[in-house]
Design a protein around this motif. Structure first.
Motif, PDB file in Angstrom:
ATOM      1  N   PRO A 107       0.818  -1.415   0.090  1.00 25.02           N
ATOM      2  CA  PRO A 107      -0.004   0.121   0.041  1.00 25.02           C
ATOM      3  C   PRO A 107       0.901   1.181   0.172  1.00 25.02           C
ATOM      4  O   PRO A 107       0.456   1.986  -0.708  1.00 25.02           O
ATOM      5  CB  PRO A 107      -0.854  -0.016   1.192  1.00 25.02           C
ATOM      6  CG  PRO A 107      -0.904  -1.550   1.535  1.00 25.02           C
ATOM      7  CD  PRO A 107       0.263  -2.156   1.207  1.00 25.02           C
ATOM      8  N   GLU A 108       1.945   1.410   0.947  1.00 28.31           N
ATOM      9  CA  GLU A 108       2.619   2.536   0.962  1.00 28.31           C
ATOM     10  C   GLU A 108       3.570   2.737  -0.616  1.00 28.31           C
ATOM     11  O   GLU A 108       3.925   3.790  -0.991  1.00 28.31           O
ATOM     12  CB  GLU A 108       3.624   2.428   1.957  1.00 28.31           C
ATOM     13  CG  GLU A 108       4.659   1.222   1.756  1.00 28.31           C
ATOM     14  CD  GLU A 108       4.262   0.002   2.606  1.00 28.31           C
ATOM     15  OE1 GLU A 108       5.030  -0.807   2.780  1.00 28.31           O
ATOM     16  OE2 GLU A 108       2.945  -0.175   2.859  1.00 28.31           O
ATOM     17  N   GLU A 109       3.722   1.482  -1.362  1.00 27.80           N
ATOM     18  CA  GLU A 109       4.197   1.753  -2.703  1.00 27.80           C
ATOM     19  C   GLU A 109       3.449   2.378  -3.666  1.00 27.80           C
ATOM     20  O   GLU A 109       3.621   3.250  -4.473  1.00 27.80           O
ATOM     21  CB  GLU A 109       4.831   0.578  -3.202  1.00 27.80           C
ATOM     22  CG  GLU A 109       6.028  -0.002  -2.291  1.00 27.80           C
ATOM     23  CD  GLU A 109       6.244  -1.472  -2.641  1.00 27.80           C
ATOM     24  OE1 GLU A 109       7.641  -1.988  -2.142  1.00 27.80           O
ATOM     25  OE2 GLU A 109       5.550  -2.219  -3.271  1.00 27.80           O
ATOM     26  N   PHE A 110       2.197   1.965  -3.632  1.00 27.97           N
ATOM     27  CA  PHE A 110       1.048   2.797  -4.317  1.00 27.97           C
ATOM     28  C   PHE A 110       0.917   4.042  -4.024  1.00 27.97           C
ATOM     29  O   PHE A 110       0.771   4.684  -4.856  1.00 27.97           O
ATOM     30  CB  PHE A 110      -0.195   1.783  -4.207  1.00 27.97           C
ATOM     31  CG  PHE A 110      -1.086   1.804  -5.418  1.00 27.97           C
ATOM     32  CD1 PHE A 110      -1.394   0.592  -6.487  1.00 27.97           C
ATOM     33  CD2 PHE A 110      -2.060   2.949  -5.845  1.00 27.97           C
ATOM     34  CE1 PHE A 110      -2.071   0.474  -7.381  1.00 27.97           C
ATOM     35  CE2 PHE A 110      -2.479   2.838  -6.822  1.00 27.97           C
ATOM     36  CZ  PHE A 110      -2.939   1.953  -7.804  1.00 27.97           C
ATOM     37  N   ARG A 111       0.986   4.324  -2.766  1.00 28.93           N
ATOM     38  CA  ARG A 111       0.535   5.715  -2.363  1.00 28.93           C
ATOM     39  C   ARG A 111       1.584   6.640  -2.753  1.00 28.93           C
ATOM     40  O   ARG A 111       1.468   7.580  -3.161  1.00 28.93           O
ATOM     41  CB  ARG A 111       0.442   5.839  -0.919  1.00 28.93           C
ATOM     42  CG  ARG A 111       0.055   7.208  -0.333  1.00 28.93           C
ATOM     43  CD  ARG A 111       0.374   7.296   1.389  1.00 28.93           C
ATOM     44  NE  ARG A 111      -0.414   6.179   1.899  1.00 28.93           N
ATOM     45  CZ  ARG A 111      -0.142   5.054   2.527  1.00 28.93           C
ATOM     46  NH1 ARG A 111       1.578   4.908   2.708  1.00 28.93           N
ATOM     47  NH2 ARG A 111      -0.708   4.335   3.208  1.00 28.93           N
ATOM     48  N   ARG A 112       2.955   5.943  -2.614  1.00 28.58           N
ATOM     49  CA  ARG A 112       4.057   6.871  -3.079  1.00 28.58           C
ATOM     50  C   ARG A 112       3.943   7.215  -4.534  1.00 28.58           C
ATOM     51  O   ARG A 112       4.274   8.399  -5.078  1.00 28.58           O
ATOM     52  CB  ARG A 112       5.592   6.153  -2.701  1.00 28.58           C
ATOM     53  CG  ARG A 112       6.465   6.786  -3.111  1.00 28.58           C
ATOM     54  CD  ARG A 112       6.800   8.018  -2.612  1.00 28.58           C
ATOM     55  NE  ARG A 112       8.079   8.803  -3.143  1.00 28.58           N
ATOM     56  CZ  ARG A 112       8.413  10.113  -3.118  1.00 28.58           C
ATOM     57  NH1 ARG A 112       7.825  10.857  -2.379  1.00 28.58           N
ATOM     58  NH2 ARG A 112       9.674  10.359  -3.686  1.00 28.58           N
ATOM     59  N   THR A 113       3.773   6.198  -5.470  1.00 28.73           N
ATOM     60  CA  THR A 113       3.358   6.409  -6.693  1.00 28.73           C
ATOM     61  C   THR A 113       2.337   7.422  -7.111  1.00 28.73           C
ATOM     62  O   THR A 113       2.710   8.388  -8.090  1.00 28.73           O
ATOM     63  CB  THR A 113       3.142   4.826  -7.565  1.00 28.73           C
ATOM     64  OG1 THR A 113       4.235   4.167  -7.197  1.00 28.73           O
ATOM     65  CG2 THR A 113       3.023   5.245  -8.966  1.00 28.73           C
ATOM     66  N   THR A 114       1.440   7.370  -6.419  1.00 30.28           N
ATOM     67  CA  THR A 114       0.204   8.412  -6.718  1.00 30.28           C
ATOM     68  C   THR A 114       0.846   9.839  -6.230  1.00 30.28           C
ATOM     69  O   THR A 114       0.570  10.679  -6.989  1.00 30.28           O
ATOM     70  CB  THR A 114      -0.832   7.848  -5.693  1.00 30.28           C
ATOM     71  OG1 THR A 114      -1.546   6.671  -6.262  1.00 30.28           O
ATOM     72  CG2 THR A 114      -2.060   8.948  -6.197  1.00 30.28           C
ATOM     73  N   GLU A 115       1.732   9.825  -4.956  1.00 33.39           N
ATOM     74  CA  GLU A 115       1.644  11.084  -4.587  1.00 33.39           C
ATOM     75  C   GLU A 115       2.898  11.651  -5.595  1.00 33.39           C
ATOM     76  O   GLU A 115       2.745  13.030  -5.933  1.00 33.39           O
ATOM     77  CB  GLU A 115       2.613  10.799  -3.335  1.00 33.39           C
ATOM     78  CG  GLU A 115       1.838  10.544  -2.008  1.00 33.39           C
ATOM     79  CD  GLU A 115       2.233  10.233  -0.780  1.00 33.39           C
ATOM     80  OE1 GLU A 115       1.617  10.227  -0.002  1.00 33.39           O
ATOM     81  OE2 GLU A 115       3.460  10.080  -0.804  1.00 33.39           O
ATOM     82  N   VAL A 116       3.741  10.969  -6.182  1.00 33.45           N
ATOM     83  CA  VAL A 116       4.963  11.521  -7.191  1.00 33.45           C
ATOM     84  C   VAL A 116       4.038  11.720  -8.554  1.00 33.45           C
ATOM     85  O   VAL A 116       4.113  12.782  -9.334  1.00 33.45           O
ATOM     86  CB  VAL A 116       5.785  10.728  -7.389  1.00 33.45           C
ATOM     87  CG1 VAL A 116       6.917  10.934  -8.739  1.00 33.45           C
ATOM     88  CG2 VAL A 116       6.695  10.433  -6.215  1.00 33.45           C
ATOM     89  N   SER A 117       3.568  10.674  -9.175  1.00 31.59           N
ATOM     90  CA  SER A 117       2.915  10.584 -10.546  1.00 31.59           C
ATOM     91  C   SER A 117       1.604  11.398 -10.726  1.00 31.59           C
ATOM     92  O   SER A 117       1.513  11.872 -11.873  1.00 31.59           O
ATOM     93  CB  SER A 117       2.976   9.114 -10.975  1.00 31.59           C
ATOM     94  OG  SER A 117       4.198   8.541 -10.725  1.00 31.59           O
ATOM     95  N   TYR A 118       1.014  11.763  -9.813  1.00 30.09           N
ATOM     96  CA  TYR A 118      -0.403  12.189  -9.860  1.00 30.09           C
ATOM     97  C   TYR A 118      -0.274  13.590  -9.127  1.00 30.09           C
ATOM     98  O   TYR A 118      -0.509  14.689  -9.752  1.00 30.09           O
ATOM     99  CB  TYR A 118      -1.492  11.368  -9.497  1.00 30.09           C
ATOM    100  CG  TYR A 118      -2.930  12.256  -9.236  1.00 30.09           C
ATOM    101  CD1 TYR A 118      -3.199  13.013 -10.205  1.00 30.09           C
ATOM    102  CD2 TYR A 118      -3.589  12.227  -8.209  1.00 30.09           C
ATOM    103  CE1 TYR A 118      -4.406  13.905 -10.306  1.00 30.09           C
ATOM    104  CE2 TYR A 118      -4.787  13.056  -7.921  1.00 30.09           C
ATOM    105  CZ  TYR A 118      -5.246  13.934  -9.163  1.00 30.09           C
ATOM    106  OH  TYR A 118      -6.361  14.576  -9.146  1.00 30.09           O
ATOM    107  N   LEU A 119      -0.237  13.630  -7.854  1.00 31.35           N
ATOM    108  CA  LEU A 119      -0.200  14.811  -7.075  1.00 31.35           C
ATOM    109  C   LEU A 119       0.840  15.586  -7.487  1.00 31.35           C
ATOM    110  O   LEU A 119       0.955  16.898  -7.256  1.00 31.35           O
ATOM    111  CB  LEU A 119      -0.122  14.107  -5.569  1.00 31.35           C
ATOM    112  CG  LEU A 119      -1.495  13.640  -5.005  1.00 31.35           C
ATOM    113  CD1 LEU A 119      -1.206  13.354  -3.481  1.00 31.35           C
ATOM    114  CD2 LEU A 119      -2.632  14.669  -4.936  1.00 31.35           C
TER     115      LEU A 119
END
Length: 340
Positions: A107-119
């Motif tokens: 879950p933390e890897e998916f969150r980090r991807t979203t934070e970088v690549s979307y947010l």
């Protein structure tokens, strides 16, 4: 309208500028006379990119930043504005991701991807618009993908982020239109690119990851990104495969589901085993000490040009040429008719 007419002397910000498409775009902007602020995490990659920008004739400003940190992105924009007076173009290109089946992503890897690549795109757009909207001038360029419209296996985190960017950008565009603003926001959707990402993204695949052919060099994308900054429209599609993917998903999405379920795993992996010690840039930059450059490992297979991308950049000229040919044909037919 108060759109940017030339890049000579323009101030351009590029995120993800230390390698790949972001770096190629930064150099292309420099060739057009722009001053380019390079935002990324890897010091070695940023230094290499800055050298190439200067060699191409532009000014370079290195701004180390993690785009997942909203305050850091705002501080980076403030620094560019302080040193160069304004921001004319902001290109959001930074991303990271995980090559893996969903069940093997933490879950933390998916969150980090979203934070970088979307947010990261959200924070960059916010910082850019804070400076552009008061002046009524500027362009935000979002680097998208064919995968913003068609998800594929082993890239759920990346595809999710790219889909989100489309919805976000459409929403912002309507707000700018409501306010009758001359600030523009545009997207450039890319095909498979030969960038270092396939050797530095976190991967749980048994073999080395690869882009799904056909593969294009980053410079193909860079030329369209520069065009989008000067002539923004709703979206640019780069490469025939991007057109085929987006339109195909509109017409036969269920068929593509089944096709990708059968072929998507193999087409994204080479026959080369993935090294156990391969770097992963999800949490730390892979180019902090080593500059990996602009290109990936697929120079021998990557296309240096795209007829579709050229046509997309020059559709007005092609339209005018088509109209002229049509008029000429009518005149020819009319002339023959009057001689009869």
């Amino acid at each position: 309208m108060s759109r940017i007419e030339t890049l000579e002397g323009a101030v351009v910000v590029v995120t993800g500028a230390s390698g790949g498409v972001g770096r190629a775009a930064a150099v292309e902007f420099a060739r057009h006379g722009a001053s380019v602020a390079l935002l990324a995490r890897g010091e070695a990659g940023l230094e290499g990119a800055a050298g190439e920008v200067r060699d191409a004739g532009g000014r370079a400003l290195i701004v180390p930043v993690d785009v997942a940190d909203a305050d850091a992105v705002e501080a980076a924009a403030a620094r560019v504005e302080s040193e160069w007076g304004r921001i004319d173009v902001w290109v959001n290109c930074a991303f990271s991701s995980v090559f893996s089946e969903l069940g093997k992503i933490a879950p933390e890897e998916f969150r980090r991807t979203t934070e970088v690549s979307y947010l990261g795109f959200v924070y960059g757009t916010m910082a850019a618009l804070r400076r552009m909207r008061p002046t009524g001038r500027g362009t935000v360029v979002q680097i998208g993908s064919a995968l913003a419209y068609r998800g594929i296996p082993l890239q759920s985190a990346y595809c999710g982020a790219k889909h989100a960017i489309v919805g976000f950008t459409e929403s912002v565009r309507t707000e700018l239109l409501h306010d009758h603003s001359d600030v523009a926001i545009t997207m450039v959707h890319l095909p498979a690119m030969n960038t270092p990402q396939f050797r530095w993204l976190l991967s749980r695949l048994p073999k080395q990851a690869q882009p799904v052919p056909p593969i294009y060099q980053p410079e193909v994308a860079a030329r369209t990104i520069v065009r989008a900054a000067l002539r923004p429209r709703r979206a640019y599609w780069v490469g025939a495969s991007t057109v085929q993917t987006i339109l195909g998903n509109r017409l036969i999405p269920g068929l593509l589901d089944r096709y990708l379920g059968r072929t998507g795993y193999q087409s994204q992996q080479t026959e080369e085993p993935r090294p156990a010690d391969q770097p992963a840039n999800l949490w730390e930059p892979a180019d902090r000490e080593v500059d990996h450059g602009t290109h990936g490992a697929f120079d021998g297979r990557a296309k240096k040009t795209s007829a579709q991308a050229w046509a997309a950049r020059n559709r007005r000229m092609l339209g005018a040429a088509g109209a002229a040919l049509g008029v000429a044909a009518l005149l020819t037919v009319g002339g023959r008719a009057t001689r009869r």
